[in-house]
Design a protein around this motif. Structure first.
Motif, PDB file in Angstrom:
ATOM      1  N   THR A 177       0.839  -1.193   0.000  1.00 39.51           N
ATOM      2  CA  THR A 177       0.000   0.000   0.000  1.00 39.51           C
ATOM      3  C   THR A 177       0.871   1.239   0.000  1.00 39.51           C
ATOM      4  O   THR A 177       1.969   1.259   0.566  1.00 39.51           O
ATOM      5  CB  THR A 177      -0.927   0.028   1.222  1.00 39.51           C
ATOM      6  N   LEU A 178       0.364   2.279  -0.617  1.00 39.12           N
ATOM      7  CA  LEU A 178       1.069   3.552  -0.729  1.00 39.12           C
ATOM      8  C   LEU A 178       0.348   4.605   0.079  1.00 39.12           C
ATOM      9  O   LEU A 178      -0.868   4.764  -0.036  1.00 39.12           O
ATOM     10  CB  LEU A 178       1.149   3.970  -2.208  1.00 39.12           C
ATOM     11  N   GLU A 179       1.105   5.347   0.900  1.00 39.44           N
ATOM     12  CA  GLU A 179       0.554   6.467   1.669  1.00 39.44           C
ATOM     13  C   GLU A 179       1.448   7.680   1.462  1.00 39.44           C
ATOM     14  O   GLU A 179       2.525   7.784   2.040  1.00 39.44           O
ATOM     15  CB  GLU A 179       0.488   6.122   3.162  1.00 39.44           C
ATOM     16  N   PRO A 180       1.064   8.621   0.595  1.00 38.04           N
ATOM     17  CA  PRO A 180       1.866   9.844   0.430  1.00 38.04           C
ATOM     18  C   PRO A 180       1.776  10.715   1.686  1.00 38.04           C
ATOM     19  O   PRO A 180       0.683  10.979   2.190  1.00 38.04           O
ATOM     20  CB  PRO A 180       1.221  10.533  -0.776  1.00 38.04           C
ATOM     21  N   ARG A 181       2.920  11.144   2.169  1.00 40.80           N
ATOM     22  CA  ARG A 181       2.978  11.990   3.362  1.00 40.80           C
ATOM     23  C   ARG A 181       3.751  13.265   3.057  1.00 40.80           C
ATOM     24  O   ARG A 181       4.670  13.266   2.245  1.00 40.80           O
ATOM     25  CB  ARG A 181       3.666  11.242   4.507  1.00 40.80           C
ATOM     26  N   SER A 182       3.362  14.337   3.722  1.00 36.25           N
ATOM     27  CA  SER A 182       4.093  15.585   3.559  1.00 36.25           C
ATOM     28  C   SER A 182       5.361  15.548   4.403  1.00 36.25           C
ATOM     29  O   SER A 182       5.510  14.705   5.296  1.00 36.25           O
ATOM     30  CB  SER A 182       3.219  16.771   3.972  1.00 36.25           C
ATOM     31  N   THR A 183       6.266  16.480   4.149  1.00 38.08           N
ATOM     32  CA  THR A 183       7.507  16.525   4.925  1.00 38.08           C
ATOM     33  C   THR A 183       7.264  16.948   6.367  1.00 38.08           C
ATOM     34  O   THR A 183       8.159  16.814   7.208  1.00 38.08           O
ATOM     35  CB  THR A 183       8.494  17.501   4.264  1.00 38.08           C
ATOM     36  N   ASN A 184       6.085  17.465   6.671  1.00 32.52           N
ATOM     37  CA  ASN A 184       5.742  17.788   8.055  1.00 32.52           C
ATOM     38  C   ASN A 184       5.265  16.568   8.821  1.00 32.52           C
ATOM     39  O   ASN A 184       5.262  16.569  10.056  1.00 32.52           O
ATOM     40  CB  ASN A 184       4.655  18.867   8.093  1.00 32.52           C
ATOM     41  N   GLU A 185       4.861  15.526   8.114  1.00 34.44           N
ATOM     42  CA  GLU A 185       4.319  14.339   8.776  1.00 34.44           C
ATOM     43  C   GLU A 185       5.398  13.326   9.143  1.00 34.44           C
ATOM     44  O   GLU A 185       5.250  12.593  10.121  1.00 34.44           O
ATOM     45  CB  GLU A 185       3.284  13.662   7.866  1.00 34.44           C
ATOM     46  N   VAL A 186       6.449  13.234   8.363  1.00 30.89           N
ATOM     47  CA  VAL A 186       7.500  12.247   8.596  1.00 30.89           C
ATOM     48  C   VAL A 186       8.759  12.971   9.038  1.00 30.89           C
ATOM     49  O   VAL A 186       9.247  13.877   8.354  1.00 30.89           O
ATOM     50  CB  VAL A 186       7.784  11.420   7.329  1.00 30.89           C
ATOM     51  N   THR A 187       9.290  12.568  10.171  1.00 27.36           N
ATOM     52  CA  THR A 187      10.520  13.152  10.705  1.00 27.36           C
ATOM     53  C   THR A 187      11.394  12.039  11.252  1.00 27.36           C
ATOM     54  O   THR A 187      10.910  10.938  11.564  1.00 27.36           O
ATOM     55  CB  THR A 187      10.222  14.159  11.828  1.00 27.36           C
ATOM     56  N   GLY A 188      12.685  12.337  11.370  1.00 32.15           N
ATOM     57  CA  GLY A 188      13.589  11.384  11.991  1.00 32.15           C
ATOM     58  C   GLY A 188      14.861  11.180  11.219  1.00 32.15           C
ATOM     59  O   GLY A 188      15.084  11.753  10.152  1.00 32.15           O
ATOM     60  N   LEU A 195       5.951   9.156  12.462  1.00 30.92           N
ATOM     61  CA  LEU A 195       4.892   9.605  11.565  1.00 30.92           C
ATOM     62  C   LEU A 195       3.805  10.266  12.389  1.00 30.92           C
ATOM     63  O   LEU A 195       3.241   9.645  13.291  1.00 30.92           O
ATOM     64  CB  LEU A 195       4.309   8.428  10.775  1.00 30.92           C
ATOM     65  N   ASN A 196       3.509  11.519  12.085  1.00 30.90           N
ATOM     66  CA  ASN A 196       2.483  12.282  12.789  1.00 30.90           C
ATOM     67  C   ASN A 196       1.492  12.802  11.756  1.00 30.90           C
ATOM     68  O   ASN A 196       1.818  13.688  10.957  1.00 30.90           O
ATOM     69  CB  ASN A 196       3.112  13.440  13.559  1.00 30.90           C
ATOM     70  N   ASP A 197       0.279  12.230  11.760  1.00 25.06           N
ATOM     71  CA  ASP A 197      -0.735  12.639  10.783  1.00 25.06           C
ATOM     72  C   ASP A 197      -1.629  13.761  11.280  1.00 25.06           C
ATOM     73  O   ASP A 197      -2.647  14.070  10.668  1.00 25.06           O
ATOM     74  CB  ASP A 197      -1.586  11.440  10.382  1.00 25.06           C
ATOM     75  N   GLY A 198      -1.268  14.384  12.372  1.00 22.17           N
ATOM     76  CA  GLY A 198      -2.069  15.454  12.947  1.00 22.17           C
ATOM     77  C   GLY A 198      -2.862  15.015  14.152  1.00 22.17           C
ATOM     78  O   GLY A 198      -3.255  15.839  14.970  1.00 22.17           O
ATOM     79  N   ILE A 199      -3.082  13.717  14.278  1.00 24.37           N
ATOM     80  CA  ILE A 199      -3.802  13.167  15.430  1.00 24.37           C
ATOM     81  C   ILE A 199      -2.968  12.076  16.110  1.00 24.37           C
ATOM     82  O   ILE A 199      -2.745  12.106  17.308  1.00 24.37           O
ATOM     83  CB  ILE A 199      -5.167  12.585  14.998  1.00 24.37           C
ATOM     84  N   GLU A 200      -2.501  11.131  15.306  1.00 20.24           N
ATOM     85  CA  GLU A 200      -1.749  10.004  15.842  1.00 20.24           C
ATOM     86  C   GLU A 200      -0.262  10.191  15.575  1.00 20.24           C
ATOM     87  O   GLU A 200       0.151  10.600  14.484  1.00 20.24           O
ATOM     88  CB  GLU A 200      -2.223   8.692  15.202  1.00 20.24           C
ATOM     89  N   ASN A 201       0.545   9.875  16.561  1.00 20.59           N
ATOM     90  CA  ASN A 201       2.000   9.944  16.446  1.00 20.59           C
ATOM     91  C   ASN A 201       2.560   8.565  16.718  1.00 20.59           C
ATOM     92  O   ASN A 201       2.419   8.036  17.819  1.00 20.59           O
ATOM     93  CB  ASN A 201       2.557  10.976  17.436  1.00 20.59           C
ATOM     94  N   ARG A 202       3.181   7.947  15.722  1.00 20.07           N
ATOM     95  CA  ARG A 202       3.703   6.591  15.882  1.00 20.07           C
ATOM     96  C   ARG A 202       5.074   6.472  15.243  1.00 20.07           C
ATOM     97  O   ARG A 202       5.484   7.300  14.417  1.00 20.07           O
ATOM     98  CB  ARG A 202       2.760   5.571  15.243  1.00 20.07           C
ATOM     99  N   ASN A 203       5.780   5.428  15.629  1.00 15.99           N
ATOM    100  CA  ASN A 203       7.081   5.133  15.052  1.00 15.99           C
ATOM    101  C   ASN A 203       6.896   4.310  13.783  1.00 15.99           C
ATOM    102  O   ASN A 203       6.039   3.421  13.724  1.00 15.99           O
ATOM    103  CB  ASN A 203       7.957   4.363  16.038  1.00 15.99           C
ATOM    104  N   LEU A 204       7.696   4.574  12.789  1.00 17.61           N
ATOM    105  CA  LEU A 204       7.671   3.775  11.570  1.00 17.61           C
ATOM    106  C   LEU A 204       8.334   2.427  11.830  1.00 17.61           C
ATOM    107  O   LEU A 204       9.358   2.340  12.525  1.00 17.61           O
ATOM    108  CB  LEU A 204       8.402   4.494  10.434  1.00 17.61           C
ATOM    109  N   ARG A 205       7.755   1.381  11.288  1.00 14.47           N
ATOM    110  CA  ARG A 205       8.322   0.043  11.449  1.00 14.47           C
ATOM    111  C   ARG A 205       9.560  -0.108  10.563  1.00 14.47           C
ATOM    112  O   ARG A 205       9.732   0.590   9.568  1.00 14.47           O
ATOM    113  CB  ARG A 205       7.296  -1.026  11.099  1.00 14.47           C
ATOM    114  N   ASP A 206      10.378  -1.068  10.912  1.00 14.84           N
ATOM    115  CA  ASP A 206      11.591  -1.304  10.132  1.00 14.84           C
ATOM    116  C   ASP A 206      11.281  -1.817   8.738  1.00 14.84           C
ATOM    117  O   ASP A 206      12.063  -1.613   7.812  1.00 14.84           O
ATOM    118  CB  ASP A 206      12.491  -2.313  10.859  1.00 14.84           C
ATOM    119  N   ASP A 207      10.131  -2.513   8.585  1.00 15.69           N
ATOM    120  CA  ASP A 207       9.809  -3.072   7.270  1.00 15.69           C
ATOM    121  C   ASP A 207       9.024  -2.088   6.399  1.00 15.69           C
ATOM    122  O   ASP A 207       8.638  -2.425   5.283  1.00 15.69           O
ATOM    123  CB  ASP A 207       9.013  -4.372   7.420  1.00 15.69           C
TER     124      ASP A 207
END
Length: 545
Positions: A177-188, A195-207
């Motif tokens: 699956t593809l999820e386009p994200r802005s540069t404000n949503e993905v950091t690290g 990944l912060n979509d404005g509501i949920e903040n989670r860590n990206l998985r290694d895979d």
């Protein structure tokens, strides 16, 4: 077109090696593919076909910044630009700016994406029809509705910020699956990606795979560029002009100003109750004047809405009454200034100015504004779609095919088809004219009018229409045709419609008896009434003429 240049991976040494590699459990299916990525920016140069013999050149860039087998580094993978944040803010506030960028994104959402193979660099890629290449592409783009949403969002990122981060993961069905994200949503950086979509903040998985997709800046290729960047000053000016006009309007709503009247004015009594709780502190004239002004606002049927407030005062005081307002007059030049800024935004965003200004020769309106011309498809939509394809190709599609042991994996790519955007020319009038001159077939007339063979009338309906035309041409055919057109019709009804009464009994000596005619039928010619239609004609039961 030419395929993007990239670093080649190791090829299988023999057919047996290819088969053995394909049978390895961890690589036997697309669902179990752990994509081996190639770090580093990959620049692709494409020639986009258009309606002419020339081609439109495109330069796109992509880089895998996070995922399995990607070298982890603490170095920043991209640089946030100050103008990008301003672009997003102006998009939220300026409708014309948002419309111009979203117009391209909506067009990209209607583009069909698919897996393809480049057999000849001089020809367009050929869609794949089987094998892992087809399975991968269908898994990513199998849901048409989802594909439209994600490609629209990716195109919005490219239109307003010049770059997008593609987060690619595997769903519960084994499809990517593809999820386009802005540069404000993905950091690290390194192994810590969020990944912060404005509501949920989670860590990206290694895979999970993150591919940076951007339009390279002509001066510094590692930096993004987009049409919106060049018109930010115009959008900013348009915002200030809108604020200026809004302030002028609000000044008119802030108050009604001041009414200066001489103390000697006396209101005539009996013009309505005041309705104020503390009447002692209010001047009688002011009280009555306020009542006469407030009453019609509350009650439109009140006589105060039409009858003026009456007061008497000495003649020399009449010209002493003054009304002072604090409103700011509307700037007559503001409209022209806004139109000029909107026009410059449209030109800078590769959109037809008449679409935003509503000045099209065909009368562009709310419903026709989203119609996309062929030039827009070639010059605006196709480059954005190809940029998305390049990032998916070098960041996900080719590495996955290489890991699956597909021969010539570097000849495969994600490509697109813009035919759903093609405007079908209206040739129905020309087709009807040629058909009337017997120079065009009925099948072609149906096709150019937007119909097909399912809309053709059957033989029964054709026969019924023919009888109606015959009856319209000569009403004397009523006795023969009406029973076939209208089953079980009473003979008296036919007599009433045609003015023919029942024929008298024939005398033995009469050889050519004729029916009598009712009033008003003396001018008719004595045309013989034909016999009823043959029983082989089967009328359409329940039909009406």
């Amino acid at each position: 077109m030419t395929t993007p240049a990239r670093r080649r991976g190791r090829r299988p040494e023999s057919t047996a090696a290819q088969e053995a590699e394909a049978l390895t459990p961890s690589r036997s299916t697309v669902a179990n593919t752990r994509i081996r990525n190639v770090p580093g920016a990959i620049i692709g140069h494409y020639n986009l076909p258009n309606s002419t013999d020339d081609t439109e050149a495109l330069t796109a860039a992509a880089q895998v910044v996070h995922g399995p087998n990607v070298a982890q580094t603490s170095k920043a993978q991209w640089k946030k630009m100050p103008w990008q944040q301003e672009s997003w803010e102006l998009r939220k506030e300026i409708g014309e700016f948002r419309f111009a960028g979203d117009r391209v994104a909506r067009g990209v959402s209607r583009v069909v994406f698919f897996g393809a193979k480049v057999e000849n660099p001089m020809n367009a890629p050929t869609p794949v029809e089987d094998g892992p290449a087809l399975d991968l592409a269908q898994g990513m783009f199998g849901s048409r509705a989802r594909t439209q949403q994600v490609t629209k969002r990716a195109a919005q990122h490219l239109s307003f910020a010049g770059e997008s981060l593609f987060v690619i993961s595997e769903d519960e069905h084994g499809n990517h699956t593809l999820e386009p994200r802005s540069t404000n949503e993905v950091t690290g950086s390194g192994t810590n990606w969020k990944l912060n979509d404005g509501i949920e903040n989670r860590n990206l998985r290694d895979d999970e795979l993150v591919v940076r997709c951007w339009i390279p800046d002509p001066e510094y290729s590692a930096l993004p560029d987009c049409p919106a960047r060049a018109v930010l000053s115009n959008a900013r000016t348009l915002r200030e002009l809108s604020k200026h006009t809004s302030a002028q309007v609000e000044s008119r709503l802030a108050g009604a100003g001041m009414l200066l009247v001489p103390q000697e004015i006396e209101a005539l009594a009996g013009q309505g109750a005041s309705g104020f709780d503390d009447e002692d502190d209010i001047d009688p004239f002011v009280r009555d004047l306020m009542v006469s002004m407030v009453t019609p606002v509350k009650d439109r049927d009140s006589a105060s809405a039409l009858v003026p407030f009456v007061a008497k005062l000495p003649a020399e005081l009449i010209d002493k009454i003054k009304h002072i307002t604090f409103t700011t007059p509307l700037d007559p030049q503001a409209k022209d200034l806004r139109s000029e800024e909107i026009r410059r935004i449209a030109l800078g965003m590769d959109a037809p100015p008449e679409v935003l200004l509503g000045m099209g020769s065909g009368g562009a309106n709310h419903w026709s504004a989203w119609q996309i011309s062929e030039d827009e498809v070639t010059l605006s939509i196709s480059p954005v779609a190809a940029t998305i394809c390049h990032a998916l190709t070098v960041g996900w599609y080719q590495p996955a095919l290489e890991q699956l042991g597909v021969p010539d994996w570097d000849k495969y790519q994600i490509w697109f088809d813009t035919s759903p955007l093609a405007l079908r020319p209206d040739r129905s009038k020309d087709a009807q004219s040629l058909f009337d001159k017997d120079e065009l077939s009925a099948e072609a007339l149906l096709r150019e009018s937007g119909f097909d063979d399912d809309d053709v009338p059957d033989d029964t309906e054709r026969t019924r229409r023919l009888m109606i035309r015959l009856l319209d041409a000569n009403p004397n055919f009523a006795y023969a045709l009406l029973p076939a057109i209208v089953p079980n019709i009473d003979r008296s009804v036919i007599d009433a419609l045609t003015g023919v009464t029942a024929a008298p009994a024939n005398n033995p000596g009469d050889e050519n008896p004729t029916p009598s005619r009712g009033a008003g039928t003396a001018d008719r010619t004595d045309t013989a009434i034909p016999d009823p239609p043959d029983s082989t004609i089967t009328p359409d039961d329940g039909a009406t003429p």
